[in-house]
Structure formats: structure tokens, C-alpha cells
Design a protein around this motif. Structure first.
Motif, short mmCIF file in Angstrom:
data_model
loop_
_atom_site.label_atom_id
_atom_site.label_comp_id
_atom_site.label_asym_id
_atom_site.label_seq_id
_atom_site.Cartn_x
_atom_site.Cartn_y
_atom_site.Cartn_z
N VAL A 146 -37.14 3.15 17.41
CA VAL A 146 -35.98 3.98 17.04
C VAL A 146 -35.77 3.99 15.53
CG1 VAL A 146 -34.87 3.58 19.26
CG2 VAL A 146 -34.27 2.10 17.33
N GLY A 147 -36.71 3.42 14.76
CA GLY A 147 -36.67 3.50 13.32
C GLY A 147 -35.67 2.59 12.64
N LEU A 148 -35.39 1.42 13.23
CA LEU A 148 -34.35 0.55 12.67
C LEU A 148 -34.85 -0.85 12.34
CD1 LEU A 148 -31.07 1.34 14.68
CD2 LEU A 148 -31.68 2.03 12.35
N THR A 149 -36.15 -1.00 12.13
CA THR A 149 -36.68 -2.33 11.80
C THR A 149 -35.98 -2.91 10.57
OG1 THR A 149 -38.84 -1.80 12.73
CG2 THR A 149 -38.74 -3.60 11.15
N ALA A 150 -35.72 -2.08 9.59
CA ALA A 150 -35.10 -2.55 8.35
C ALA A 150 -33.64 -2.93 8.53
CB ALA A 150 -35.24 -1.49 7.26
N ARG A 151 -33.04 -2.56 9.66
CA ARG A 151 -31.62 -2.84 9.89
C ARG A 151 -31.42 -3.90 10.97
NH1 ARG A 151 -28.25 -0.87 6.32
NH2 ARG A 151 -26.87 0.47 7.54
N ALA A 152 -32.48 -4.62 11.30
CA ALA A 152 -32.45 -5.55 12.42
C ALA A 152 -31.39 -6.64 12.28
CB ALA A 152 -33.83 -6.21 12.60
N THR A 153 -31.11 -7.08 11.06
CA THR A 153 -30.16 -8.18 10.86
C THR A 153 -28.74 -7.69 10.58
OG1 THR A 153 -30.70 -8.32 8.50
CG2 THR A 153 -31.98 -9.70 10.02
#
Length: 226
Positions: free
Chosen positions: A134-141
Motif C-alpha cells: 500500500v506504499g507506506l513502508t516509510a511510514r511504518a513507525t
């Protein structure tokens, strides 16, 4: 539909009534429905027609006043609340209008919840892969309050798909989003639906969205047409 032996959802003569004092309100009356595995179905109808109520009954979140519902090949009638929850675990996913993320959990932790409840030993990996999709790896935390509405809905979709459900119920998934973000979320939902072969049952007031499904059913006067 001929020749399809396995149904994701079936409903026969389903009715639902609620009481308020001496008044009885009939919300659903004799609903008949069959949804094949892998199908995408939109349920539309005017506000207050009972769309969300029907979705809750089909998913086993509530019991009908009368009638029979089968979910993932199991009759919901004999099952108590715990039995219905066990049936849903790993088989059924949800995406709601209000996102329903846990405020104190990061995006990754929220995405992992469904996989944990389904008992997947690789829940953390599933959550990471779903967030990547869903394109949210950078927002995982990030916590939910640090995410936009569209990002929160992406986390909700990742949570649903991380559990590997065979059936996904979506209730007005773009209702709290602007039109551009809503369109992106719907593209993502249908893309994941196609790639995983998941049955999609979608409640919406958006006719354009309904037209993207393989079949559209209209809830009118307590019954389904279409």
C-alpha cells in the motif's frame, strides 16, 4: 454463475427488525443473496436503507431476526459470538469508513493486528509486506495521528490483507476522504482484490464506485434487487 459450487456468502430469507418501545422497525425483509468466491459485489441504496446492517449480518457481526446466512461455507446460525469470531479469523477482512486504527499503535503494529488474530506465525513479515503493497513502508513507525486520512485508510487495507482473508467486507471505504484520495484508495482496493483473488463485498452510496464491481445490488424496501 452456473457451475460454481463454492460460495463465499449466502443469505436465505434474511430479515432484521429492531424494537423501540412498542414500535418495531423492519430493516431487512426476505433478503436473498449468493456471492461466489472471487466475485466483487457492490450493495447500494439510499441512506438508512440498511446497507451497513446487511453487511454486519453477512459478516457475522450481528444476528438476523430470522433467516439463514452462510459465510465461508459455514452456517452462522448455530455459532455463538466466539464461534463466529473464530470463523472470521484469517478468512474475513474489514475496511471501514472510520479507519478504526488503534491510536497508540504504529502503522506497522496496526497492520499486524489481523495477522496476529488469525494466528499467523509470520504476522510481522505479513504486515511489512502489506504496508509495502500500500506504499507506506516509510511510514511504518508513525502513529495514526501522524498520518493523513488516506494514509490511515491504507493502513486499514494493509491490516485487512495481512491476515490473508478470502472475503473482504468494505463499508463506505472512501466516505471520509476527498475525491482524489478516495479514487486512489479504491484503485488500491481493487488491485489487491484482483491480485489475491479475494471476494469483495462493498457497501457504498457512490454509483461510480459501484459500477467498478462485477455486480451491483440495490437495497430497496428491505430487499435486494439486481
Amino acid at each position: 454463475m452456473a457451475g460454481i459450487e463454492q460460495w463465499a456468502v449466502r443469505a436465505h430469507e434474511v430479515a432484521h427488525e429492531i424494537s423501540s418501545g412498542e414500535k418495531h422497525l423492519k430493516i431487512l425483509d426476505g433478503v436473498e443473496l449468493q456471492i461466489a468466491q472471487g466475485e466483487s459485489v457492490a450493495i447500494v441504496g439510499r441512506s438508512g436503507s440498511g446497507k451497513t446492517t446487511l453487511l454486519s449480518l453477512l459478516a457475522g457481526l450481528d444476528r438476523p431476526t430470522r433467516g439463514r446466512i452462510e459465510l465461508a461455507g459455514a452456517d452462522l446460525g448455530p455459532l455463538d459470538e466466539d464461534g463466529r469470531a473464530r470463523l472470521r479469523a484469517g478468512r474475513v477482512g474489514f475496511v471501514f469508513q472510520s479507519f478504526q486504527l488503534l491510536a497508540g499503535f504504529t502503522a506497522l503494529e496496526n497492520a499486524r493486528l489481523g495477522a496476529d488474530l488469525a494466528g499467523h506465525a509470520d504476522a510481522a513479515q505479513r504486515a511489512r509486506e502489506a504496508l509495502e503493497q500500500v506504499g507506506l513502508t516509510a511510514r511504518a513507525t508513525h502513529l495514526p495521528h501522524q498520518l493523513s486520512g488516506g494514509e490511515q485508510q491504507r493502513v486499514a487495507i494493509a491490516r485487512a490483507f495481512a491476515a490473508g482473508p478470502s472475503i473482504l467486507f468494505a463499508d463506505e471505504p472512501t466516505g471520509n476522504l476527498d475525491s482524489t484520495t478516495g479514487a486512489e484508495i479504491i484503485d488500491l482496493l481493487f488491485s489487491l482484490n484482483r491480485s489475491r483473488g479475494t471476494t469483495l463485498v462493498l457497501v457504498t452510496h457512490d454509483e461510480g464506485l459501484a459500477q467498478r464491481c462485477g455486480r451491483k445490488l440495490t437495497l430497496r424496501d428491505g430487499r435486494l434487487d439486481g
